[in-house]
Motif scaffolding. Sequence first.
Motif, PDB file in Angstrom:
ATOM      1  N   PHE A  49       3.306  41.683  32.978  1.00 44.25           N
ATOM      2  CA  PHE A  49       1.933  41.626  32.456  1.00 44.25           C
ATOM      3  C   PHE A  49       1.703  42.645  31.345  1.00 44.25           C
ATOM      4  O   PHE A  49       0.852  42.447  30.487  1.00 44.25           O
ATOM      5  N   ASN A  50       2.427  43.747  31.391  1.00 40.02           N
ATOM      6  CA  ASN A  50       2.150  44.875  30.507  1.00 40.02           C
ATOM      7  C   ASN A  50       3.276  45.211  29.539  1.00 40.02           C
ATOM      8  O   ASN A  50       3.227  46.253  28.881  1.00 40.02           O
ATOM      9  N   THR A  51       4.255  44.312  29.447  1.00 36.25           N
ATOM     10  CA  THR A  51       5.344  44.473  28.469  1.00 36.25           C
ATOM     11  C   THR A  51       5.582  43.143  27.757  1.00 36.25           C
ATOM     12  O   THR A  51       5.103  42.951  26.653  1.00 36.25           O
ATOM     13  N   ALA A  52       6.288  42.254  28.388  1.00 38.30           N
ATOM     14  CA  ALA A  52       6.675  40.978  27.759  1.00 38.30           C
ATOM     15  C   ALA A  52       5.470  40.179  27.278  1.00 38.30           C
ATOM     16  O   ALA A  52       5.474  39.666  26.149  1.00 38.30           O
ATOM     17  N   SER A  53       4.444  40.079  28.097  1.00 36.94           N
ATOM     18  CA  SER A  53       3.264  39.300  27.694  1.00 36.94           C
ATOM     19  C   SER A  53       2.537  39.920  26.506  1.00 36.94           C
ATOM     20  O   SER A  53       2.229  39.214  25.540  1.00 36.94           O
ATOM     21  N   PRO A  54       2.248  41.226  26.521  1.00 33.88           N
ATOM     22  CA  PRO A  54       1.610  41.813  25.336  1.00 33.88           C
ATOM     23  C   PRO A  54       2.491  41.764  24.085  1.00 33.88           C
ATOM     24  O   PRO A  54       1.961  41.664  22.976  1.00 33.88           O
ATOM     25  N   TYR A  55       3.803  41.837  24.236  1.00 29.22           N
ATOM     26  CA  TYR A  55       4.679  41.708  23.061  1.00 29.22           C
ATOM     27  C   TYR A  55       4.454  40.346  22.404  1.00 29.22           C
ATOM     28  O   TYR A  55       4.344  40.241  21.187  1.00 29.22           O
ATOM     29  N   GLU A  56       4.405  39.316  23.242  1.00 29.42           N
ATOM     30  CA  GLU A  56       4.209  37.962  22.701  1.00 29.42           C
ATOM     31  C   GLU A  56       2.821  37.821  22.092  1.00 29.42           C
ATOM     32  O   GLU A  56       2.659  37.245  21.018  1.00 29.42           O
ATOM     33  N   ASN A  57       1.809  38.340  22.763  1.00 26.08           N
ATOM     34  CA  ASN A  57       0.445  38.281  22.229  1.00 26.08           C
ATOM     35  C   ASN A  57       0.365  38.997  20.888  1.00 26.08           C
ATOM     36  O   ASN A  57      -0.245  38.486  19.940  1.00 26.08           O
ATOM     37  N   ALA A  58       0.987  40.160  20.783  1.00 29.41           N
ATOM     38  CA  ALA A  58       0.976  40.930  19.533  1.00 29.41           C
ATOM     39  C   ALA A  58       1.692  40.161  18.426  1.00 29.41           C
ATOM     40  O   ALA A  58       1.239  40.143  17.275  1.00 29.41           O
ATOM     41  N   ARG A  59       2.799  39.520  18.758  1.00 34.36           N
ATOM     42  CA  ARG A  59       3.544  38.734  17.770  1.00 34.36           C
ATOM     43  C   ARG A  59       2.679  37.616  17.215  1.00 34.36           C
ATOM     44  O   ARG A  59       2.602  37.416  15.992  1.00 34.36           O
ATOM     45  N   VAL A  60       1.980  36.915  18.083  1.00 35.25           N
ATOM     46  CA  VAL A  60       1.114  35.817  17.656  1.00 35.25           C
ATOM     47  C   VAL A  60      -0.030  36.351  16.786  1.00 35.25           C
ATOM     48  O   VAL A  60      -0.341  35.770  15.736  1.00 35.25           O
ATOM     49  N   ARG A  61      -0.636  37.450  17.196  1.00 32.20           N
ATOM     50  CA  ARG A  61      -1.718  38.053  16.407  1.00 32.20           C
ATOM     51  C   ARG A  61      -1.237  38.436  15.006  1.00 32.20           C
ATOM     52  O   ARG A  61      -1.921  38.175  14.019  1.00 32.20           O
ATOM     53  N   LEU A  62      -0.085  39.098  14.958  1.00 31.21           N
ATOM     54  CA  LEU A  62       0.448  39.538  13.660  1.00 31.21           C
ATOM     55  C   LEU A  62       0.814  38.352  12.773  1.00 31.21           C
ATOM     56  O   LEU A  62       0.548  38.376  11.571  1.00 31.21           O
ATOM     57  N   ARG A  63       1.428  37.328  13.349  1.00 32.95           N
ATOM     58  CA  ARG A  63       1.784  36.142  12.555  1.00 32.95           C
ATOM     59  C   ARG A  63       0.542  35.494  11.968  1.00 32.95           C
ATOM     60  O   ARG A  63       0.521  35.128  10.794  1.00 32.95           O
ATOM     61  N   LYS A  64      -0.500  35.356  12.776  1.00 29.50           N
ATOM     62  CA  LYS A  64      -1.753  34.753  12.324  1.00 29.50           C
ATOM     63  C   LYS A  64      -2.366  35.605  11.201  1.00 29.50           C
ATOM     64  O   LYS A  64      -2.821  35.078  10.192  1.00 29.50           O
ATOM     65  N   TRP A  65      -2.364  36.918  11.368  1.00 33.13           N
ATOM     66  CA  TRP A  65      -2.904  37.848  10.385  1.00 33.13           C
ATOM     67  C   TRP A  65      -2.117  37.789   9.084  1.00 33.13           C
ATOM     68  O   TRP A  65      -2.698  37.696   8.005  1.00 33.13           O
ATOM     69  N   LEU A  66      -0.790  37.789   9.181  1.00 30.34           N
ATOM     70  CA  LEU A  66       0.042  37.723   7.983  1.00 30.34           C
ATOM     71  C   LEU A  66      -0.154  36.383   7.260  1.00 30.34           C
ATOM     72  O   LEU A  66      -0.218  36.353   6.028  1.00 30.34           O
ATOM     73  N   LYS A  67      -0.266  35.317   8.016  1.00 25.25           N
ATOM     74  CA  LYS A  67      -0.483  34.003   7.402  1.00 25.25           C
ATOM     75  C   LYS A  67      -1.817  33.981   6.659  1.00 25.25           C
ATOM     76  O   LYS A  67      -1.898  33.478   5.532  1.00 25.25           O
ATOM     77  N   ALA A  68      -2.852  34.540   7.271  1.00 24.23           N
ATOM     78  CA  ALA A  68      -4.175  34.589   6.619  1.00 24.23           C
ATOM     79  C   ALA A  68      -4.139  35.420   5.350  1.00 24.23           C
ATOM     80  O   ALA A  68      -4.919  35.193   4.421  1.00 24.23           O
ATOM     81  N   LYS A  69      -3.217  36.365   5.291  1.00 28.10           N
ATOM     82  CA  LYS A  69      -3.084  37.220   4.109  1.00 28.10           C
ATOM     83  C   LYS A  69      -2.087  36.655   3.093  1.00 28.10           C
ATOM     84  O   LYS A  69      -1.777  37.293   2.089  1.00 28.10           O
ATOM     85  N   GLY A  70      -1.585  35.466   3.391  1.00 27.87           N
ATOM     86  CA  GLY A  70      -0.684  34.795   2.450  1.00 27.87           C
ATOM     87  C   GLY A  70       0.777  35.141   2.591  1.00 27.87           C
ATOM     88  O   GLY A  70       1.584  34.824   1.704  1.00 27.87           O
ATOM     89  N   LEU A  71       1.166  35.776   3.677  1.00 31.15           N
ATOM     90  CA  LEU A  71       2.593  36.093   3.908  1.00 31.15           C
ATOM     91  C   LEU A  71       3.191  35.202   4.970  1.00 31.15           C
ATOM     92  O   LEU A  71       2.653  34.882   5.931  1.00 31.15           O
TER      93      LEU A  71
END
Length: 169
Positions: free
Chosen positions: A147-169
């Motif tokens: 709950f506090n390692t693997a799951s947050p890693y995946e959540n963070a990856r998805v957040r960052l990908r979405k953020w980078l995509k919105a910024k054109g990367l």
Amino acid sequence: MAVPQNKQELLDAINTNYERLLCVIRRVPAHWVNECTLEGHAKGTQMSAANLIAYLLGWNELVLKWLEADAADKTIDFPETGFKWNQLGQLAQKFYGDYEGIAFAQLLDRLDTAKQQIVSIIQSHDNADLYERLWYERWTMGRMIQFNTASPYENARVRLRKWLKAKGL
């Protein structure tokens, strides 16, 4: 990835999700790491990529604190002393502050160290320790770690990908 049901699946989930996260982190330009334009962990807040790594580091170090207390047969104050489970937004803010001013590269190094320590501790336990007895309320040790390692890693990856995509990367 399915929810881990045993020690090997837990190790695989942690390592796989962490490596996938690192692939996305490497795409974040240095001049963006402190830009507070990512959706924060508390409703209506914004955070930076550095805050996101601080959040992950905070949870990883908290898991280590739990595991150390458990090994010493001490009572574990879940989730953290002074916080209840319904105050995770405030705990996230605490983590941001705890690691504020630490260079992004150092945050990543500390996260890597904490993750490796968690993996090492998992390796020292057998499957029965991790998945065959309750550790906190209705959760096993393995599930609480996940709950506090693997799951947050995946959540963070998805957040960052979405953020980078919105910024054109």
